[in-house]
Design a protein around this motif. Structure first.
Motif, PDB file in Angstrom:
ATOM      1  N   SER A   1      51.331  36.367  57.822  1.00 12.69           N
ATOM      2  CA  SER A   1      51.862  35.872  56.542  1.00 12.69           C
ATOM      3  C   SER A   1      51.306  34.489  56.262  1.00 12.69           C
ATOM      4  O   SER A   1      50.807  33.808  57.169  1.00 12.69           O
ATOM      5  CB  SER A   1      53.391  35.788  56.618  1.00 12.69           C
ATOM      6  OG  SER A   1      53.919  34.986  55.562  1.00 12.69           O
ATOM      7  N   ILE A   2      51.446  34.013  55.033  1.00 11.56           N
ATOM      8  CA  ILE A   2      51.211  32.589  54.770  1.00 11.56           C
ATOM      9  C   ILE A   2      52.117  31.778  55.691  1.00 11.56           C
ATOM     10  O   ILE A   2      51.764  30.671  56.120  1.00 11.56           O
ATOM     11  CB  ILE A   2      51.477  32.205  53.293  1.00 11.56           C
ATOM     12  CG1 ILE A   2      52.853  32.660  52.808  1.00 11.56           C
ATOM     13  CG2 ILE A   2      50.352  32.676  52.387  1.00 11.56           C
ATOM     14  CD1 ILE A   2      53.239  32.173  51.413  1.00 11.56           C
TER      15      ILE A   2
ATOM     16  N   LEU B   1      63.083  29.279  55.967  1.00 15.03           N
ATOM     17  CA  LEU B   1      62.454  30.456  56.604  1.00 15.03           C
ATOM     18  C   LEU B   1      61.950  30.071  57.995  1.00 15.03           C
ATOM     19  O   LEU B   1      60.887  30.497  58.436  1.00 15.03           O
ATOM     20  CB  LEU B   1      61.305  30.966  55.729  1.00 15.03           C
ATOM     21  CG  LEU B   1      61.678  31.638  54.409  1.00 15.03           C
ATOM     22  CD1 LEU B   1      60.434  31.818  53.532  1.00 15.03           C
ATOM     23  CD2 LEU B   1      62.340  32.995  54.645  1.00 15.03           C
TER      24      LEU B   1
ATOM     25  N   GLY C   1      50.806  36.680  50.748  1.00 12.82           N
ATOM     26  CA  GLY C   1      51.502  35.523  50.191  1.00 12.82           C
ATOM     27  C   GLY C   1      52.914  35.881  49.775  1.00 12.82           C
ATOM     28  O   GLY C   1      53.834  35.929  50.607  1.00 12.82           O
ATOM     29  N   ILE C   2      53.065  36.200  48.476  1.00  8.66           N
ATOM     30  CA  ILE C   2      54.401  36.494  47.955  1.00  8.66           C
ATOM     31  C   ILE C   2      54.318  37.789  47.149  1.00  8.66           C
ATOM     32  O   ILE C   2      53.876  37.790  45.995  1.00  8.66           O
ATOM     33  CB  ILE C   2      54.884  35.319  47.067  1.00  8.66           C
ATOM     34  CG1 ILE C   2      54.907  34.040  47.908  1.00  8.66           C
ATOM     35  CG2 ILE C   2      56.267  35.619  46.498  1.00  8.66           C
ATOM     36  CD1 ILE C   2      55.053  32.794  47.093  1.00  8.66           C
TER      37      ILE C   2
ATOM     38  N   MET D   1      61.619  42.979  50.741  1.00  5.67           N
ATOM     39  CA  MET D   1      61.739  41.758  51.547  1.00  5.67           C
ATOM     40  C   MET D   1      61.970  40.548  50.632  1.00  5.67           C
ATOM     41  O   MET D   1      62.894  39.762  50.869  1.00  5.67           O
ATOM     42  CB  MET D   1      60.488  41.538  52.411  1.00  5.67           C
ATOM     43  CG  MET D   1      60.545  40.246  53.197  1.00  5.67           C
ATOM     44  SD  MET D   1      59.261  40.082  54.427  1.00  5.67           S
ATOM     45  CE  MET D   1      59.962  41.089  55.748  1.00  5.67           C
ATOM     46  N   TRP D   2      61.165  40.446  49.584  1.00  8.04           N
ATOM     47  CA  TRP D   2      61.373  39.286  48.709  1.00  8.04           C
ATOM     48  C   TRP D   2      62.640  39.411  47.852  1.00  8.04           C
ATOM     49  O   TRP D   2      63.265  38.421  47.514  1.00  8.04           O
ATOM     50  CB  TRP D   2      60.153  38.984  47.837  1.00  8.04           C
ATOM     51  CG  TRP D   2      59.501  37.733  48.324  1.00  8.04           C
ATOM     52  CD1 TRP D   2      58.382  37.631  49.102  1.00  8.04           C
ATOM     53  CD2 TRP D   2      59.973  36.395  48.131  1.00  8.04           C
ATOM     54  NE1 TRP D   2      58.129  36.304  49.392  1.00  8.04           N
ATOM     55  CE2 TRP D   2      59.094  35.535  48.821  1.00  8.04           C
ATOM     56  CE3 TRP D   2      61.051  35.827  47.462  1.00  8.04           C
ATOM     57  CZ2 TRP D   2      59.255  34.147  48.842  1.00  8.04           C
ATOM     58  CZ3 TRP D   2      61.218  34.452  47.477  1.00  8.04           C
ATOM     59  CH2 TRP D   2      60.324  33.632  48.157  1.00  8.04           C
TER      60      TRP D   2
ATOM     61  N   TYR E   1      61.710  33.026  60.653  1.00  7.19           N
ATOM     62  CA  TYR E   1      60.689  33.962  60.167  1.00  7.19           C
ATOM     63  C   TYR E   1      59.296  33.352  60.327  1.00  7.19           C
ATOM     64  O   TYR E   1      58.380  33.989  60.849  1.00  7.19           O
ATOM     65  CB  TYR E   1      60.958  34.299  58.701  1.00  7.19           C
ATOM     66  CG  TYR E   1      59.926  35.206  58.082  1.00  7.19           C
ATOM     67  CD1 TYR E   1      58.899  34.682  57.293  1.00  7.19           C
ATOM     68  CD2 TYR E   1      59.962  36.575  58.302  1.00  7.19           C
ATOM     69  CE1 TYR E   1      57.931  35.511  56.736  1.00  7.19           C
ATOM     70  CE2 TYR E   1      59.008  37.410  57.738  1.00  7.19           C
ATOM     71  CZ  TYR E   1      57.993  36.872  56.961  1.00  7.19           C
ATOM     72  OH  TYR E   1      57.039  37.693  56.410  1.00  7.19           O
TER      73      TYR E   1
ATOM     74  N   ILE F   1      64.999  37.906  50.266  1.00  7.80           N
ATOM     75  CA  ILE F   1      64.798  36.452  50.416  1.00  7.80           C
ATOM     76  C   ILE F   1      65.325  35.722  49.193  1.00  7.80           C
ATOM     77  O   ILE F   1      66.025  34.705  49.300  1.00  7.80           O
ATOM     78  CB  ILE F   1      63.303  36.136  50.649  1.00  7.80           C
ATOM     79  CG1 ILE F   1      62.860  36.608  52.028  1.00  7.80           C
ATOM     80  CG2 ILE F   1      63.013  34.643  50.484  1.00  7.80           C
ATOM     81  CD1 ILE F   1      61.368  36.514  52.268  1.00  7.80           C
TER      82      ILE F   1
HETATM   83  C1  LIG Z   1      57.791  36.816  53.105  1.00 13.13           C
HETATM   84  C2  LIG Z   1      56.585  36.040  53.473  1.00 13.13           C
HETATM   85  O1  LIG Z   1      55.990  36.231  54.517  1.00 13.13           O
HETATM   86  C3  LIG Z   1      56.106  34.994  52.557  1.00 13.13           C
HETATM   87  C4  LIG Z   1      56.873  33.733  52.738  1.00 13.13           C
HETATM   88  O2  LIG Z   1      56.254  35.440  51.211  1.00 13.13           O
END
Ligand SMILES: CC(=O)[C@H](C)O
Ligand SMILES: NC(=O)c1ccc[n+]([C@@H]2O[C@H](COP(=O)([O-])OP(=O)(O)OC[C@H]3O[C@@H](n4cnc5c(N)ncnc54)[C@H](O)[C@@H]3O)[C@@H](O)[C@H]2O)c1
Length: 257
Positions: A139-140, A149, A183-184, A189-190, A152, A193
């Motif tokens: 991930s980023i 986060l 990225g996003i 999942m998002w 994570y 979040i």
């Molecule tokens: C969920 C994720 O790995 C990024 C922060 O979007």
């Protein structure tokens, strides 16, 4: 003979996008997820597209499940070429409120799951005496850690570290190990979040955390599962045979490493 790939956590989200992309490029794909109901639905939908797929339920945090997953893949399709450690979970928590349960839960799935999947796939490639490709979900957040986060982000840094170590040790077997760093992307999942970040905020409304993070994307469009699948498809192909140990960003221009 078709190439064979396993994609963990592929009942939905990025994993499903990855599975569909590999199928469209001629792979036979083993879909896998802990959510059996969604997995079965997705398998039927992909079979409806004439894709050569099966579904195997499992929990990546259980080492035996990962070895069983590889066995089921080989029992069905005869061999294995690519293993994508995609499954992962998230947690949104202020640093001072992180508890042991969160640490254990996220590391068991996001990190132990990747280690066990790598071990199961690598042992199969060595037994086959063939080259192999292991591709991990980073991930980023594996390059830069984010507020709220913390756990994570730490798991994704650990994924990047294990990707490097496994690449160094497995190269003599012609096994490459790489990671993709999305990225996003607007997946479940998002959705989670965003919901959690709003809970900790006095001014964010539902959907605004996702928008706030996404507003920084240089290419000024949301990431789609296909954007991620395109990178994984490259890493699953012979075109990436000379790349190993890398954690490659695909984020539309957010983190520059
Ligand atoms: C969920 C994720 O790995 C990024 C922060 O979007
Ligand atoms: N969505 C993003 O913006 C984003 C960004 C960077 C990295 N990632 C990573 O990409 C991967 C996929 O993310 P996503 O957005 O598709 O998430 P998602 O939550 O939409 O899908 C994850 C899938 O994994 C499954 N899963 C969860 N725990 C499991 C377990 N123990 N065993 C087997 N399956 C399990 C879930 O049932 C789900 O179907 C994750 O590793 C995530 O960390 C996502």
């Amino acid at each position: 003979m078709s190439k064979v790939a396993v994609v963990t956590g592929s009942a939905g989200g990025l994993g499903r996008g990855i599975a569909e992309k590999l199928c469209s490029n001629g792979f036979s794909v083993v879909l896998h997820d802990i959510n059996e109901e969604l997995l079965n639905k997705t398998v039927e939908e992909l079979k409806g597209k004439n894709f050569d797929v099966i579904g195997v339920k499992g929990d990546v945090s259980i080492r035996e499940d990962q070895f069983n997953l590889v066995k089921e893949a080989v029992d069905k399709f005869g061999h294995l070429d690519v293993f994508v450690n995609n499954a992962g979970i998230d947690a949104v928590t202020p640093f001072l409120l992180i508890k042991e349960d969160e640490l254990n839960r996220l590391f068991r799935i996001n990190v132990n799951g990747v280690v066990f999947g790598t071990q199961a796939a690598a042992e199969q490639f060595i037994k086959q005496k063939t080259k192999g490709k292991i591709i991990n979900a980073c991930s980023i957040a594996g390059h830069e850690s984010y507020a709220m986060l913390g756990t994570y982000s730490a798991t994704k840094h650990a994924v990047r570290s294990f990707t490097q170590t496994a690449a160094k040790e497995l190269a003599k077997h012609q096994i490459t190990v790489n990671a993709y760093c999305p990225g996003i992307a607007k997946t479940k999942m998002w959705d989670r979040i965003d919901q959690e970040m709003v809970k900790y905020s006095d001014d964010l409304k539902p959907g605004e955390a996702f928008e706030k993070f996404s507003s920084e994307i240089a290419l000024q469009r949301y990431q789609t599962p296909e954007d991620v699948a395109n990178l994984v498809d490259f890493l699953a192909s012979e075109a990436s045979d000379y790349i190993t140990g890398q954690a490659i960003l695909t984020d539309g221009g957010l983190v520059y490493r």
